[in-house]
Design a protein around this motif. Sequence first.
Motif, PDB file in Angstrom:
ATOM      1  N   PRO A 232      -2.405   2.395   4.171  1.00  0.00           N
ATOM      2  CA  PRO A 232      -2.010   1.096   3.599  1.00  0.00           C
ATOM      3  C   PRO A 232      -0.528   0.997   3.292  1.00  0.00           C
ATOM      4  O   PRO A 232       0.059  -0.084   3.424  1.00  0.00           O
ATOM      5  CB  PRO A 232      -2.865   0.991   2.323  1.00  0.00           C
ATOM      6  N   GLU A 233       0.105   2.111   2.879  1.00  0.00           N
ATOM      7  CA  GLU A 233       1.534   2.025   2.559  1.00  0.00           C
ATOM      8  C   GLU A 233       2.361   1.643   3.785  1.00  0.00           C
ATOM      9  O   GLU A 233       3.350   0.904   3.677  1.00  0.00           O
ATOM     10  CB  GLU A 233       2.052   3.330   1.952  1.00  0.00           C
ATOM     11  N   ASP A 234       1.970   2.127   4.952  1.00  0.00           N
ATOM     12  CA  ASP A 234       2.713   1.801   6.170  1.00  0.00           C
ATOM     13  C   ASP A 234       2.529   0.338   6.555  1.00  0.00           C
ATOM     14  O   ASP A 234       3.483  -0.352   6.914  1.00  0.00           O
ATOM     15  CB  ASP A 234       2.265   2.707   7.320  1.00  0.00           C
ATOM     16  N   VAL A 235       1.271  -0.125   6.490  1.00  0.00           N
ATOM     17  CA  VAL A 235       0.981  -1.504   6.888  1.00  0.00           C
ATOM     18  C   VAL A 235       1.588  -2.496   5.907  1.00  0.00           C
ATOM     19  O   VAL A 235       2.220  -3.480   6.312  1.00  0.00           O
ATOM     20  CB  VAL A 235      -0.549  -1.716   6.989  1.00  0.00           C
ATOM     21  N   ILE A 236       1.428  -2.253   4.608  1.00  0.00           N
ATOM     22  CA  ILE A 236       1.946  -3.192   3.605  1.00  0.00           C
ATOM     23  C   ILE A 236       3.470  -3.226   3.612  1.00  0.00           C
ATOM     24  O   ILE A 236       4.085  -4.297   3.508  1.00  0.00           O
ATOM     25  CB  ILE A 236       1.395  -2.820   2.218  1.00  0.00           C
ATOM     26  N   GLU A 237       4.109  -2.064   3.757  1.00  0.00           N
ATOM     27  CA  GLU A 237       5.572  -2.040   3.842  1.00  0.00           C
ATOM     28  C   GLU A 237       6.061  -2.858   5.028  1.00  0.00           C
ATOM     29  O   GLU A 237       7.011  -3.643   4.913  1.00  0.00           O
ATOM     30  CB  GLU A 237       6.064  -0.601   3.961  1.00  0.00           C
ATOM     31  N   ARG A 238       5.417  -2.696   6.173  1.00  0.00           N
ATOM     32  CA  ARG A 238       5.836  -3.429   7.365  1.00  0.00           C
ATOM     33  C   ARG A 238       5.659  -4.932   7.188  1.00  0.00           C
ATOM     34  O   ARG A 238       6.536  -5.724   7.572  1.00  0.00           O
ATOM     35  CB  ARG A 238       5.034  -2.942   8.573  1.00  0.00           C
ATOM     36  N   ILE A 239       4.531  -5.328   6.589  1.00  0.00           N
ATOM     37  CA  ILE A 239       4.285  -6.755   6.401  1.00  0.00           C
ATOM     38  C   ILE A 239       5.311  -7.374   5.462  1.00  0.00           C
ATOM     39  O   ILE A 239       5.858  -8.455   5.721  1.00  0.00           O
ATOM     40  CB  ILE A 239       2.856  -6.971   5.859  1.00  0.00           C
TER      41      ILE A 239
END
Length: 338
Positions: A232-239
């Motif tokens: 989730p940290e990767d996806v949320i940071e990218r978004i």
Amino acid sequence: MKKIFLILIVLATVTSCNLTPGEPSEEVPELTIEDYYPIIENAKYFYEGKGNEYATYTVFVDYVEGNKIQTRTNNGGTETINVVEIEDGQLRLLFTRGETYFRHNFLNNEYEDGKILLKEPLEVGARWDYDEDATAEITDLSKEVVTPQGNFEAIEVTIDGEYTQIINYYAKDKGLIKTLSFTDDFEVSSTLSSVEENAPLMQTITLYYPDVDGIHLNTIDVPIEFNTNDQPEDVIERIIKDLSVYEIISPNTKINRLEFDENNNSVHIDLSNDFIAEMNAGAGFEAMILQSLTNTLGQYYGVENIYLTIEDGHYESGHIIIEEGEALIVNFDNINEQ
């Protein structure tokens, strides 16, 4: 009462050998749990239900690590996380958590023995304790089952409880193709209708950001997608960075860690130093950025307390200090009505 139907994707393999006179006989391999449990990442399984509104559901594989698998079941009433493990000739359900609408890896938690779903030897008549109130038995190895995808020969596993009987059917190369549930008053069925490959998990996150008036927060709903094993940290940071116009975190800021704490029902986020160094905001706007981040994470995870650290240390800028162990609290009082 919501009926949460657990999905276990299990395959049945039946091996036979043809002998020619004079040739030495070959030993027939024993069926194993591994024969019945393929792991297909980024696949979505659709089950058609009858007899109950929650008997229709979908299943997605969230995480796979070694011999443990985490699946997500959505029956229209709730999303349920299941953790299963293959070990010592047993397929066991270690953990179930309902009302879980956020992404989090539960595989590394410590669990008790759990419920045995399948147990070797895989043969008719094999029995075991399912839980303290029910027993399970393999009652057929080649039961013909009709599904929207065709007819299959399936292994039949019958679970008898004090008030309920559940029958699960597992077919070769398909896994769980049908579940029947019986009580004195009703019969419910769930049957595999289709499988969609290369299908990520789709969710929505509400992003909070400061209004130009410097007083209120605005919101925007953003679609996000997760493939199997995405963190989730990767996806949320990218978004958040893709929506750079809102500048909740700077382009160089990294989310070092994003953790859900089930015991305290809170979230801990650790950011890189760039979050403070590149903020370029006064005290009031900085407070709004922190509240935006807090509300965004709090709503997604369904918690009130967010713990923020910078490189594993406490937060300290020129305007605001957050002491170690001090929580940021979700607050929706100053949100602009859309």
